[in-house]
Motif scaffolding. Sequence first.
Motif, short mmCIF file in Angstrom:
data_model
loop_
_atom_site.label_atom_id
_atom_site.label_comp_id
_atom_site.label_asym_id
_atom_site.label_seq_id
_atom_site.Cartn_x
_atom_site.Cartn_y
_atom_site.Cartn_z
N TYR A 197 -13.38 31.51 -23.11
CA TYR A 197 -13.44 31.31 -21.67
C TYR A 197 -14.71 31.97 -21.13
O TYR A 197 -14.99 33.14 -21.41
N GLU A 198 -15.48 31.22 -20.36
CA GLU A 198 -16.66 31.76 -19.69
C GLU A 198 -16.23 32.19 -18.30
O GLU A 198 -15.66 31.41 -17.54
N LEU A 199 -16.52 33.46 -17.95
CA LEU A 199 -16.02 34.06 -16.72
C LEU A 199 -17.14 34.24 -15.72
O LEU A 199 -18.30 34.46 -16.08
N SER A 200 -16.78 34.21 -14.45
CA SER A 200 -17.74 34.52 -13.40
C SER A 200 -17.90 36.04 -13.31
O SER A 200 -17.20 36.80 -13.99
N ASN A 201 -18.81 36.50 -12.47
CA ASN A 201 -18.99 37.93 -12.28
C ASN A 201 -17.77 38.52 -11.56
O ASN A 201 -17.21 37.91 -10.65
N PHE A 202 -17.35 39.72 -11.98
CA PHE A 202 -16.25 40.40 -11.31
C PHE A 202 -16.38 41.90 -11.54
O PHE A 202 -17.17 42.36 -12.37
N TYR A 223 -11.34 39.90 -9.69
CA TYR A 223 -10.78 38.62 -10.10
C TYR A 223 -11.95 37.74 -10.55
O TYR A 223 -13.10 38.04 -10.26
N TYR A 224 -11.63 36.66 -11.25
CA TYR A 224 -12.73 35.85 -11.78
C TYR A 224 -12.35 34.37 -11.80
O TYR A 224 -11.19 33.99 -11.84
N GLN A 225 -13.40 33.55 -11.80
CA GLN A 225 -13.27 32.12 -12.08
C GLN A 225 -13.61 31.91 -13.55
O GLN A 225 -14.38 32.67 -14.14
N PHE A 226 -13.04 30.86 -14.14
CA PHE A 226 -13.26 30.63 -15.56
C PHE A 226 -13.47 29.15 -15.83
O PHE A 226 -13.02 28.28 -15.08
N THR A 227 -14.18 28.90 -16.91
CA THR A 227 -14.36 27.53 -17.42
C THR A 227 -14.19 27.58 -18.93
O THR A 227 -14.48 28.61 -19.57
N ILE A 228 -13.72 26.48 -19.50
CA ILE A 228 -13.55 26.40 -20.94
C ILE A 228 -13.86 24.98 -21.39
O ILE A 228 -13.40 24.01 -20.77
N GLN A 229 -14.67 24.86 -22.43
CA GLN A 229 -15.01 23.59 -23.04
C GLN A 229 -14.76 23.73 -24.54
O GLN A 229 -15.57 24.29 -25.26
N GLY A 248 -10.93 27.14 -13.52
CA GLY A 248 -9.91 27.67 -12.62
C GLY A 248 -10.24 29.05 -12.11
O GLY A 248 -11.38 29.53 -12.22
N LEU A 249 -9.21 29.72 -11.58
CA LEU A 249 -9.32 31.03 -10.94
C LEU A 249 -8.12 31.86 -11.33
O LEU A 249 -6.99 31.36 -11.38
N ARG A 250 -8.36 33.15 -11.63
CA ARG A 250 -7.28 34.08 -11.97
C ARG A 250 -7.44 35.36 -11.17
O ARG A 250 -8.50 35.98 -11.22
N ARG A 251 -6.39 35.76 -10.45
CA ARG A 251 -6.44 37.02 -9.70
C ARG A 251 -5.04 37.61 -9.64
O ARG A 251 -4.04 36.92 -9.84
N SER A 252 -4.99 38.91 -9.33
CA SER A 252 -3.71 39.60 -9.30
C SER A 252 -3.74 40.69 -8.24
O SER A 252 -4.74 40.84 -7.51
N ASP A 253 -2.68 41.47 -8.19
CA ASP A 253 -2.48 42.47 -7.13
C ASP A 253 -3.25 43.75 -7.44
O ASP A 253 -2.67 44.81 -7.67
N THR A 254 -4.58 43.67 -7.44
CA THR A 254 -5.40 44.80 -7.87
C THR A 254 -5.83 45.72 -6.72
O THR A 254 -6.14 46.89 -6.96
#
Length: 804
Positions: free
Chosen positions: A716-721, A751-757, A765-771
């Motif tokens: 998974y390639e992640l955005s900056n976080f 939290y971060y956005q991700f891409t996968i090929q 997509g996007l993944r975040r939680s109660d941080t």
Amino acid sequence: MNPHRLSALLCGLFCLLIHTLPAQNFPFRIRLQEANRQPVVGATLRLTELADTTRHLYTISDTSGIASFQAQAGQTYRLLVTSVGLKPLQRVVKPTTGQPLLTLVMEEDNITLQTVSVTAAKPLVTQEDDKTIVDPEPIASTSTSAYEIMEKSPGVFLDPDGNVYLSSTTPATIYINGREQKMSAADIASMLKSLPPNSIAKIEIMRTPSARYDAAGSGGIVNLVLKKGVKIGLTGSANAGFNQGRFGNQFAGINLNNSQNGRTSYLNLNYTRRNLYEEIQTNRRFSPDSLLRQDAYTTFPAQTVYAGYGLGFEPGKRWDINVDGRFSWNQNNSQAGNDNQIIQLSTGRLLTENLNQVSNQNRILSFSQGFSTKYKLDTIGSELTTDVSYNLISNRGLQDFTTQYLLPVRPATAGDGSFDNQRHLGAAQVDLRYKVTPTITLETGAKTTVQYFTSVSAYFRQVGDQRLPDRFRTNTFDYRENINAAYVQASKGLGSFLLKGGVRLENTNMYGRQRVPADTSFQINRTDLFPYVYLSRRVAKIAGYELRSYLVYRRSITRPVYDYLNPFPRYVDQYLYEAGNPALRPQFTENYEVNISVEDRPLFALGRNHTRDIFTNVVYQDPNNRSLAFRTYDNLGTNRETYFRLLAGIPPIKRYFFVFGAQFNYNDYSGLYEGRPLNFQRGSWSFFTYHQLKIDRRSTFTLNGFIRTNGQLQFYELSNFGALNMSLNRRFIEDKLMVTLTANDLFFTNYYQFTIQQGSLSASGLRRSDTRRLGLTVRYNFGIRKREERNNIFNIESPEKGNN
């Protein structure tokens, strides 16, 4: 490794060990005793060069009362020793080569300890041979669990699934009190969340462990050393607090320590109630002209009861016997809602929509019991240690799931299931450390571990009024593992050099059998050699500070844990499930690293990992149903990872200091995915920092945070976080009561956005939680007051404080 290369390596090592070089620095050892000949444990020692009073050397006495410096022959020093309850001791010493162990007797201090606070310099991060030591004390006051301490420790990164990373993008292995925790990432995360933050004495980070440690874990080792009753008399603390994000966490606990007449004991009791959420939004290519859009929202309410205890005995001057154990009961639930839409790309038309709801109820019982002994063979450091331990993790759960079809409308489907996982782990080891001479140390030992894991799951689906067995998800799986190991290694001081090398032999036996739905099995039996070489030398002396360089080579293995091998499908939603891969092979890594430290403080490191048969988390399309995808683990090929890290600190300007670190990882994958060539290159930066400002004698402000750019999580390639955390603490009632205000992930950036090929799979997509959380913690210390310690990366002193 090629046998000829290994033979040449060991021969070269042997030749170096039997030769000596002209001495420059040599070990200067001091034994501290009380009048009754009991060792003085945890005393702070400082050597100051009389010719240059700006030059200091620091160390702390061990459980035998012995402390060691790397001193210069013929140099004159002023020695200062301080310890709680004992009078400070000063002495002028002139170490010489061949000098026997210097024994000093410290006198009892008649001043009431309740009103005296001694300031001793203690660094936040230190380098001790091939491991980095992190003092968790300043982090513990702003954390609710050991898991949060790990998140905030310099140079440690945790992913959302609970994996711990050091230098490599391969997860590290977790130890507690020197014992490996053979668990899945989810089980380890649950255990760390139940461990109280003030129960940890120190964190040992071993990026390239020696042959004494298990060869498993190419990502390194993180060893959590729990506190023992090392202070005179009965001491302890009681704490309670909460933190609030979208949901709230509450916790309370008590910690007791006692040490008298050669007996030590401790008891930790803790209760935690927590809740948090996680949101995952995913867009996945469903077909050439359609897109699956999923929006999942999950809450994780949980309760944890934790108890930890330890007993220590010293029958005589040579024996040290310890018994320790931990118990935790976790009620971990989750409620998930997932809105699924399939959209036609050419027209933008909504084709189908359904709502999937999943409810999980987990009950996890964890029990650990250990017994260890240490026998001191002589007074110069030779010892024989044994350790026997047993671990049990019992995980029972229920799951209910329903799917409501909104477009086109049709009757809902439902199902339920139950599972029972039992894991038993026993380990026994013996280690001999023998000082042949003051500069030559021989180490050897043997270890055996036996693990037995069973998993039984039974699932049903509701069809009209009938509840029918779901043969796809019903599964029974047994797994056995036995690893036998032996090692030998030697170290020798060669003037300004320190050389350590050895080899570890491990015999691996793994057996797995799936009984339901089909009788299948796998078996692995293999024996491997794992060499290790460590070389350290003094490089230069700049502005009064000594620079040392370290060169390390290590070969390691990463074995798949039972969770990765268990083939039963775990339901996520009607479009995705996850399953283990019983055909997964171990991966092997060769690591090379060179690093530089300043006054035992890590400064710079450059390394390379070469991994074969690398396995990682992958997503495949189900071959029998193209509308389904499943997550699993698979061996993909090879990976070459290059990394470097930098750690620096600025000495305090009056009351302020900070630590800054940076790490860069570049990965180059080469292999096959879905039968086609896979090549993947990506570089990622990580930055972290820690600041502390002493507002006045009773108040301290801290700031810590991290940034990860161009991140990577497997494929998974992640955005900056990143995250920024702050805390403010204030002491009251003669410094016994501490009140701490905290703000974690202040700007809600973790939290971060991700891409996968991956082959035919394309998703983002996007993944975040109660941080983002605000919290309050209150802790009261009772008994003999612990000496106040200034935590910074440089040893900068403050004057001693008198009576309050």
